[in-house]
Design a protein around this motif. Structure first.
Motif, PDB file in Angstrom:
ATOM      1  N   ASP A 219      25.857  -8.749 -12.509  1.00  0.00           N
ATOM      2  CA  ASP A 219      25.152  -9.139 -13.696  1.00  0.00           C
ATOM      3  C   ASP A 219      25.999 -10.511 -14.156  1.00  0.00           C
ATOM      4  O   ASP A 219      25.357 -11.294 -14.335  1.00  0.00           O
ATOM      5  CB  ASP A 219      25.352  -8.099 -14.847  1.00  0.00           C
ATOM      6  N   ALA A 220      27.214 -10.525 -13.976  1.00  0.00           N
ATOM      7  CA  ALA A 220      28.340 -11.634 -14.528  1.00  0.00           C
ATOM      8  C   ALA A 220      27.938 -12.780 -13.538  1.00  0.00           C
ATOM      9  O   ALA A 220      27.611 -13.879 -14.255  1.00  0.00           O
ATOM     10  CB  ALA A 220      29.686 -11.149 -14.347  1.00  0.00           C
ATOM     11  N   LEU A 221      27.713 -12.604 -12.258  1.00  0.00           N
ATOM     12  CA  LEU A 221      27.167 -13.651 -11.437  1.00  0.00           C
ATOM     13  C   LEU A 221      25.828 -14.172 -11.844  1.00  0.00           C
ATOM     14  O   LEU A 221      25.541 -15.414 -11.865  1.00  0.00           O
ATOM     15  CB  LEU A 221      27.232 -13.239  -9.986  1.00  0.00           C
ATOM     16  N   ALA A 222      24.983 -13.418 -11.930  1.00  0.00           N
ATOM     17  CA  ALA A 222      23.542 -13.644 -12.362  1.00  0.00           C
ATOM     18  C   ALA A 222      23.461 -14.336 -13.691  1.00  0.00           C
ATOM     19  O   ALA A 222      22.848 -15.491 -13.996  1.00  0.00           O
ATOM     20  CB  ALA A 222      22.703 -12.314 -12.651  1.00  0.00           C
ATOM     21  N   VAL A 223      24.175 -14.206 -14.795  1.00  0.00           N
ATOM     22  CA  VAL A 223      24.394 -14.811 -15.876  1.00  0.00           C
ATOM     23  C   VAL A 223      24.742 -16.143 -16.023  1.00  0.00           C
ATOM     24  O   VAL A 223      24.111 -17.107 -16.684  1.00  0.00           O
ATOM     25  CB  VAL A 223      25.207 -13.948 -16.991  1.00  0.00           C
ATOM     26  N   ARG A 224      25.692 -16.211 -14.990  1.00  0.00           N
ATOM     27  CA  ARG A 224      26.291 -17.678 -14.754  1.00  0.00           C
ATOM     28  C   ARG A 224      25.606 -18.529 -13.998  1.00  0.00           C
ATOM     29  O   ARG A 224      25.828 -19.697 -13.678  1.00  0.00           O
ATOM     30  CB  ARG A 224      27.840 -17.634 -14.523  1.00  0.00           C
ATOM     31  N   HIS A 225      24.357 -17.925 -13.309  1.00  0.00           N
ATOM     32  CA  HIS A 225      23.467 -18.521 -12.323  1.00  0.00           C
ATOM     33  C   HIS A 225      24.447 -18.969 -11.031  1.00  0.00           C
ATOM     34  O   HIS A 225      23.918 -20.088 -10.396  1.00  0.00           O
ATOM     35  CB  HIS A 225      22.974 -19.756 -12.812  1.00  0.00           C
ATOM     36  N   GLU A 226      25.110 -17.984 -10.730  1.00  0.00           N
ATOM     37  CA  GLU A 226      26.076 -18.215  -9.608  1.00  0.00           C
ATOM     38  C   GLU A 226      25.694 -17.488  -8.471  1.00  0.00           C
ATOM     39  O   GLU A 226      25.767 -16.048  -8.555  1.00  0.00           O
ATOM     40  CB  GLU A 226      27.536 -17.998 -10.082  1.00  0.00           C
TER      41      GLU A 226
ATOM     42  N   SER B 101      18.449   5.196  -8.146  1.00  0.00           N
ATOM     43  CA  SER B 101      17.963   3.914  -8.516  1.00  0.00           C
ATOM     44  C   SER B 101      19.105   3.300  -9.193  1.00  0.00           C
ATOM     45  O   SER B 101      20.060   3.703  -9.487  1.00  0.00           O
ATOM     46  CB  SER B 101      17.160   4.550  -9.895  1.00  0.00           C
ATOM     47  N   SER B 102      18.916   1.851  -9.210  1.00  0.00           N
ATOM     48  CA  SER B 102      20.052   0.915  -9.766  1.00  0.00           C
ATOM     49  C   SER B 102      19.303  -0.423  -9.810  1.00  0.00           C
ATOM     50  O   SER B 102      18.316  -0.650  -9.503  1.00  0.00           O
ATOM     51  CB  SER B 102      21.245   0.752  -8.658  1.00  0.00           C
ATOM     52  N   ALA B 103      20.050  -1.281 -10.413  1.00  0.00           N
ATOM     53  CA  ALA B 103      19.395  -2.796 -10.427  1.00  0.00           C
ATOM     54  C   ALA B 103      19.413  -3.477  -9.131  1.00  0.00           C
ATOM     55  O   ALA B 103      20.021  -3.161  -8.168  1.00  0.00           O
ATOM     56  CB  ALA B 103      20.311  -3.516 -11.299  1.00  0.00           C
ATOM     57  N   ARG B 104      18.319  -4.267  -9.245  1.00  0.00           N
ATOM     58  CA  ARG B 104      18.300  -5.057  -7.952  1.00  0.00           C
ATOM     59  C   ARG B 104      18.556  -6.569  -8.158  1.00  0.00           C
ATOM     60  O   ARG B 104      18.459  -7.178  -9.252  1.00  0.00           O
ATOM     61  CB  ARG B 104      16.738  -4.921  -7.594  1.00  0.00           C
ATOM     62  N   TYR B 105      19.056  -7.126  -7.259  1.00  0.00           N
ATOM     63  CA  TYR B 105      19.373  -8.500  -7.243  1.00  0.00           C
ATOM     64  C   TYR B 105      18.956  -9.492  -5.989  1.00  0.00           C
ATOM     65  O   TYR B 105      18.667  -8.749  -4.833  1.00  0.00           O
ATOM     66  CB  TYR B 105      20.945  -8.631  -7.273  1.00  0.00           C
ATOM     67  N   ALA B 106      18.961 -10.719  -6.420  1.00  0.00           N
ATOM     68  CA  ALA B 106      18.583 -11.507  -5.061  1.00  0.00           C
ATOM     69  C   ALA B 106      19.304 -12.606  -5.055  1.00  0.00           C
ATOM     70  O   ALA B 106      19.840 -13.141  -6.041  1.00  0.00           O
ATOM     71  CB  ALA B 106      16.934 -11.927  -5.338  1.00  0.00           C
ATOM     72  N   PHE B 107      19.723 -13.267  -3.964  1.00  0.00           N
ATOM     73  CA  PHE B 107      20.265 -14.232  -3.691  1.00  0.00           C
ATOM     74  C   PHE B 107      19.578 -15.718  -3.967  1.00  0.00           C
ATOM     75  O   PHE B 107      18.643 -15.609  -4.144  1.00  0.00           O
ATOM     76  CB  PHE B 107      20.953 -14.774  -2.210  1.00  0.00           C
ATOM     77  N   ALA B 108      20.279 -16.502  -4.945  1.00  0.00           N
ATOM     78  CA  ALA B 108      19.668 -17.444  -5.574  1.00  0.00           C
ATOM     79  C   ALA B 108      19.128 -18.444  -4.506  1.00  0.00           C
ATOM     80  O   ALA B 108      18.117 -19.339  -4.833  1.00  0.00           O
ATOM     81  CB  ALA B 108      20.629 -18.221  -6.424  1.00  0.00           C
TER      82      ALA B 108
END
Length: 206
Positions: free
Chosen positions: A30-37, A52-59
């Protein structure tokens, strides 16, 4: 993959690492996503077993590729095996839904038996959707793994069934004059003779 669930990271981390805690993984991501990093949030992921958990994608796919290439080959194989086994467990009884992903993990981990099995399942799933090109790719991959498996009647029978599916798939793609299909059925016939299986031979000659 380009996208991933936080619980996958936690599942494959060593038990004494901070990353073994899924909430810790989500906080870092989440910290990386908020900073758009590097990462961006991509909703939630729930597996059939209820995990179940949060899902993320590489920018950007390049970030994923750079991270992947920094891992030593032995580490990549170990992680692919661990992720594949966890995914297989989560989809117990419903692996056809994740067969393509499972095949990819076990292909990269070097688990020939599981790679062949799930390529076969993925081919069946693709054929059910009339995705014949995808089915052919999976069948070719499954057949390529057969020489790595223990020799014997079981392997011969599995190979024969894969060849039967490949021949039918090629007929659907290219018509009944396809030479590759004819070779697949001829090889299937050889295996049926070796197994002394009349029913299998008849299927190859139909």
């Amino acid at each position: 993959g380009f996208e991933f669930a936080a619980h996958v990271v936690a599942d494959v981390a060593a038990r004494d690492e901070a990353l073994a805690d899924v909430e810790q993984v989500e906080q870092i991501c989440d910290a990386l996503a908020v900073r758009h990093e590097i990462l961006q949030a991509a909703g939630e992921c729930t597996w059939p077993d209820g995990t179940s958990s949060a899902r993320y994608a590489f920018a950007h796919a390049l970030y994923r590729d750079v991270v992947y290439q920094t891992l030593p080959p032995s580490t990549r194989r170990r992680l692919h095996q661990a992720i594949g086994e966890r995914l297989e467990q989560a989809h117990a009884g419903r692996t056809s839904e994740a067969a393509s992903e499972l095949a990819a993990h076990f292909e990269r981990s070097g688990d020939a038996a599981r790679a062949a099995r799930f390529h076969g399942e993925a081919a069946i799933h693709a054929r059910s959707r009339f995705a014949y090109q995808e089915a052919r790719a999976h069948l070719d991959a499954a057949l390529a793994r057969q020489p790595e498996l223990p020799d014997g009647p079981d392997r011969a029978r599995r190979e024969a069934l894969l060849l039967n599916a490949l021949g039918a798939t090629l007929f659907s793609l290219n018509g009944h004059d396809d030479e590759d299909a004819a070779r697949a059925f001829a090889r299937m016939c050889e295996l049926a003779e070796r197994l002394d299986d009349g029913a299998l031979k008849l299927r190859a000659m139909e």
